[in-house]
Design an enzyme around this catalytic site. Structure first.
Site, short mmCIF file in Angstrom:
data_model
loop_
_atom_site.label_atom_id
_atom_site.label_comp_id
_atom_site.label_asym_id
_atom_site.label_seq_id
_atom_site.Cartn_x
_atom_site.Cartn_y
_atom_site.Cartn_z
N LYS A 31 0.90 -1.25 -0.13
CA LYS A 31 0.07 0.07 -0.02
C LYS A 31 0.85 1.25 -0.07
O LYS A 31 1.86 1.44 0.75
CB LYS A 31 -0.87 -0.04 1.22
CG LYS A 31 -1.54 1.40 1.26
CD LYS A 31 -2.05 1.71 2.73
CE LYS A 31 -2.04 3.20 3.01
NZ LYS A 31 -2.89 3.74 4.08
N THR A 117 -11.27 2.75 10.20
CA THR A 117 -11.24 1.89 11.31
C THR A 117 -10.73 2.55 12.63
O THR A 117 -10.63 1.85 13.80
CB THR A 117 -10.33 0.61 11.03
OG1 THR A 117 -9.26 1.05 10.35
CG2 THR A 117 -11.30 -0.43 10.25
O1 C5P Z 1 -0.40 0.22 11.12
P1 C5P Z 1 -1.93 -0.29 10.55
O2 C5P Z 1 -1.77 -1.64 10.49
O3 C5P Z 1 -2.83 0.46 11.49
O4 C5P Z 1 -2.32 0.34 9.07
C1 C5P Z 1 -3.41 0.39 8.82
C2 C5P Z 1 -3.22 0.98 7.08
O5 C5P Z 1 -4.53 1.04 6.69
C3 C5P Z 1 -2.71 2.47 7.15
O6 C5P Z 1 -1.73 2.76 6.41
C4 C5P Z 1 -4.03 3.13 7.04
O7 C5P Z 1 -3.93 4.40 6.53
C5 C5P Z 1 -5.00 2.20 6.21
N1 C5P Z 1 -6.38 2.38 6.35
C6 C5P Z 1 -7.16 2.30 7.75
N2 C5P Z 1 -8.42 2.60 7.73
C7 C5P Z 1 -8.97 2.64 6.57
C8 C5P Z 1 -8.49 2.61 5.33
C9 C5P Z 1 -7.11 2.59 5.27
O8 C5P Z 1 -6.50 1.93 8.75
N3 C5P Z 1 -10.51 2.81 6.74
#
Ligand code: C5P
Length: 234
Positions: A31, A117
């Site tokens: 990502k 989330t």
């Molecule tokens: O470090 P972590 O596992 O929390 O990262 C989650 C990733 O998913 C981050 O890059 C964040 O920007 C992305 N994301 C998220 N919630 C969303 C969409 C994307 O946490 N709804």
């Protein structure tokens, strides 16, 4: 088969590529989010493509329909395989982004972000209902606006798969243990539970990028996904 995406939330290409090299061959997707994209620009997408990764460009676009259409076109030309927009941008905005995808043979999929989330119940301005109801309502809209999938927490996947079975579910907020520190995330779930709920893509950042051995951490999550898929298909 649910697929693992590793969020390379770094602010230099060097740091991101260093991590990417460690997970090469283990993980199909990386990502690129706002932090890395703003620092390095669209050419970062091709760097990861050249390393053999599919690229999830998580820009969470939200603007007037014409502006999002233009940005989606630029993302497609940069080589992104999957792009996020906000479902709260509404029908016309989402349809414009989906139309860009269709005009490029759907090479780049469009996923709509529902409720981040990191939000928990009661935290959303002007909304006091259950977040899962709101996400379900957004999924109903998304299923008619031409997008390929929805970004949601693992807790909402089962409901979405009933309401809008054609939507793919992409799930961030993945944590290896339920009660372990979840950083800024609030609606978290383990990889196993997210897969059993029906999630199609799991996005994992810090549990892999901050691990002592990111490759082993990614491999362990992959194994958990495979095991859960086996359970699911029994
Ligand atoms: O470090 P972590 O596992 O929390 O990262 C989650 C990733 O998913 C981050 O890059 C964040 O920007 C992305 N994301 C998220 N919630 C969303 C969409 C994307 O946490 N709804």
């Amino acid at each position: 088969m649910a697929e693992l995406i590793v969020a390379l939330d770094f602010n230099t290409a060097d740091d991101a590529c260093k991590l990417a090299k460690k997970i090469q061959g283990v993980v199909p997707w990386v990502k690129v989010g706002l932090e890395l994209f703003i620092a390095e620009g669209p050419q970062i997408v091709q760097k990861f493509k050249a390393m053999g990764f599919k690229v999830f460009l998580d820009l969470k676009l939200y603007d007037i329909p014409n502006t999002v259409k233009g940005a989606a076109l630029s993302a497609c030309q940069a080589g992104a395989d999957l792009l996020t927009i906000h479902l709260s941008g509404g029908k016309r905005m989402c349809e414009e982004a989906a139309a860009v995808s269709r005009s490029h043979h759907e090479r780049m999929k469009i996923f709509g972000v529902s409720v981040l989330t990191s939000f928990e119940e009661g935290e959303l301005v002007g909304y006091t209902g259950k977040l899962s109801d709101l996400v379900e309502m957004m999924a109903k809209g998304a299923s008619q606006w031409g997008v390929h999938g929805i970004v949601c927490s693992g807790h909402e996947v089962e409901k979405i798969k009933k309401t809008a079975p054609q939507l793919l579910c992409l799930t961030p907020g993945i944590r290896l243990e339920e009660n372990k520190t979840s950083d800024d995330q609030r609606r978290v779930m383990t990889p196993r539970k997210a897969v059993l709920a029906g999630s199609d893509f799991l996005v994992v950042g810090r549990p892999i990028t901050k691990a002592d051995d990111p490759r082993s951490a990614a491999q362990a999550i992959n194994d958990e996904i495979t095991e859960a898929m086996r359970e699911l298909n029994k």
